[in-house]
Enzyme design. Sequence first.
Site, PDB file in Angstrom:
ATOM      1  N   THR A  82       0.785  -1.234   0.000  1.00 37.16           N
ATOM      2  CA  THR A  82       0.000   0.000   0.000  1.00 37.16           C
ATOM      3  C   THR A  82       0.822   1.292   0.000  1.00 37.16           C
ATOM      4  O   THR A  82       0.625   2.155  -0.850  1.00 37.16           O
ATOM      5  CB  THR A  82      -0.949  -0.026   1.209  1.00 37.16           C
ATOM      6  OG1 THR A  82      -1.830  -1.124   1.034  1.00 37.16           O
ATOM      7  CG2 THR A  82      -1.757   1.255   1.313  1.00 37.16           C
TER       8      THR A  82
HETATM    9  P1  AMP Z   1      -1.810  -3.041   3.632  1.00 38.98           P
HETATM   10  O1  AMP Z   1      -1.449  -3.567   4.961  1.00 38.98           O
HETATM   11  O2  AMP Z   1      -0.645  -2.910   2.689  1.00 38.98           O
HETATM   12  O3  AMP Z   1      -2.944  -3.784   3.067  1.00 38.98           O
HETATM   13  O4  AMP Z   1      -2.273  -1.545   3.888  1.00 38.98           O
HETATM   14  C1  AMP Z   1      -3.597  -1.120   3.832  1.00 38.98           C
HETATM   15  C2  AMP Z   1      -3.940  -0.393   5.078  1.00 38.98           C
HETATM   16  O5  AMP Z   1      -3.192   0.783   5.245  1.00 38.98           O
HETATM   17  C3  AMP Z   1      -5.359   0.108   5.048  1.00 38.98           C
HETATM   18  O6  AMP Z   1      -6.240  -0.904   5.383  1.00 38.98           O
HETATM   19  C4  AMP Z   1      -5.356   1.223   6.046  1.00 38.98           C
HETATM   20  O7  AMP Z   1      -5.815   0.760   7.287  1.00 38.98           O
HETATM   21  C5  AMP Z   1      -3.911   1.639   6.128  1.00 38.98           C
HETATM   22  N1  AMP Z   1      -3.752   3.032   5.678  1.00 38.98           N
HETATM   23  C6  AMP Z   1      -4.138   3.539   4.511  1.00 38.98           C
HETATM   24  N2  AMP Z   1      -3.841   4.861   4.419  1.00 38.98           N
HETATM   25  C7  AMP Z   1      -3.273   5.196   5.575  1.00 38.98           C
HETATM   26  C8  AMP Z   1      -2.752   6.404   6.097  1.00 38.98           C
HETATM   27  N3  AMP Z   1      -2.752   7.535   5.385  1.00 38.98           N
HETATM   28  N4  AMP Z   1      -2.228   6.364   7.332  1.00 38.98           N
HETATM   29  C9  AMP Z   1      -2.190   5.215   8.030  1.00 38.98           C
HETATM   30  N5  AMP Z   1      -2.670   4.045   7.594  1.00 38.98           N
HETATM   31  C10 AMP Z   1      -3.210   4.015   6.388  1.00 38.98           C
HETATM   32 ZN    ZN Z   2      -3.141  -1.436  -0.457  1.00 38.56          ZN
HETATM   33 ZN    ZN Z   3      -3.727  -4.696   1.885  1.00 41.03          ZN
END
Ligand code: AMP
Ligand code: ZN
Ligand code: ZN
Length: 417
Positions: A82
């Site tokens: 992400t």
């Molecule tokens: P991943 O673990 O790679 O799937 O990351 C996705 C998660 O990142 C999402 O479900 C959010 O909870 C978190 N996330 C997204 N944008 C932000 C942000 N700006 N600050 C903190 N956490 C975030």
């Molecule tokens: Zn993502």
């Molecule tokens: Zn994810």
Amino acid sequence: MTPMQTTRRRLAAPFLLVALCLLSACMRAPVQPARPYSPLILISIDGYRADYLKRGLSPTLADLAKTGVRATAMKPSFPTLTFPNHYAIVTGLYPDHNGIVNNRFLDPATGEKFVYTDRQTTDDPHWWGGEPVWVGVERQGKHAATMFWPGSDVAIDGVRPEHWLPYNGKMSPDARVDQALQWLDLPPGQRPDFLTLYFEQVDHAGHGYGPDSTQVDAALREVDAALGRLVAGLKQRGIQDHANIVIVSDHGMTATSESRMVVLDKLVDMRDLTVINAGVVAGLAPKPGHEEQVARALLVPHEHMRCWDKAKIPERLHYGSNPRIPPIVCVANDGWLIETQSYLDRPNHHISLGEHGYDNNDPAMRALFVAHGPAFKRGYVIPEFDNVDVYPLLTHILDIKPAPNDGSIGPVAAALR
Ligand code: AMP
Ligand code: ZN
Ligand code: ZN
């Protein structure tokens, strides 16, 4: 005729001349109507795999694609996580060059950690390289508003978007749209030229229940309803034909399982190395003097993963030059995970039913690209392109000078009107 009258007549003649000149000038150059308000709205649906569009659960998105532009897919940057990808999209720099090399990583020089869910760590601007679009927008005299985006709540290079909120995963998709619409209602001079919106519901459901779950289907419907609310809000304001909307995702999703596990301990003596990351992508640092043992154990073919010395990662992944990348990088094959026995022995350990982070050539990691508005053709489909190419597209539409970047507008130029 009195002397007074002659003076008046003498004065009146030149005034008449000037007035006639002005009138004829006006007739030659008609008054331009004020340019319509034409904001650019960049939207991310986290974890929206390219083929989800075919499920028939995203009617608003499908309609925007039909009357605008769609890419068969967008290729994420490696690793397909992400934070690295959201930041690649808004800087045009591969994670290797934008500094956000993973969701969690270590600065080997200082020992400091970046943990994407911990604002105390992400808040430090030194992590964030390049120039995200909103910084360019603000610096070049325009206005930006971010309804969440990784990095948008940090004062990168001392600049924040004019309007922003700290990330709050509890805020509903509809509430996010309503906030964005409120910003559109600001008076000229304050209202944003560039806006972002971010939705994590599809990603959450993908991790929790797998990409083929009814929960993902429900999240697709929920986010699409929020997009519908946005489009209705634009219509209400009479700007639906003037706003440009670019909808992307950061990566796709694939099913994972506790039964598809590469256990590092079975391959290497764990006393020889430090595990910096595990999961889909493992980052490993051999302990001084143990480099050869680790190389013999890991830098050889494996059935369910590949490992590289960071200097020898294939060029197509654009990854390995950043000091924040650990000396050895391993990536699991689609659907597999890399873990340590000590993690798996923890009673509270958690294995998701869906994951991403894999090789960006993996079809399951393919991301979404849909664009709509006066800048784009109608009913046009373009082939897959790299997500770093979105940045030059955005700066082109915004008419701002792009910062140096890895992208090129070439692959998306055919989609422009
Ligand atoms: P991943 O673990 O790679 O799937 O990351 C996705 C998660 O990142 C999402 O479900 C959010 O909870 C978190 N996330 C997204 N944008 C932000 C942000 N700006 N600050 C903190 N956490 C975030
Ligand atoms: Zn993502
Ligand atoms: Zn994810």
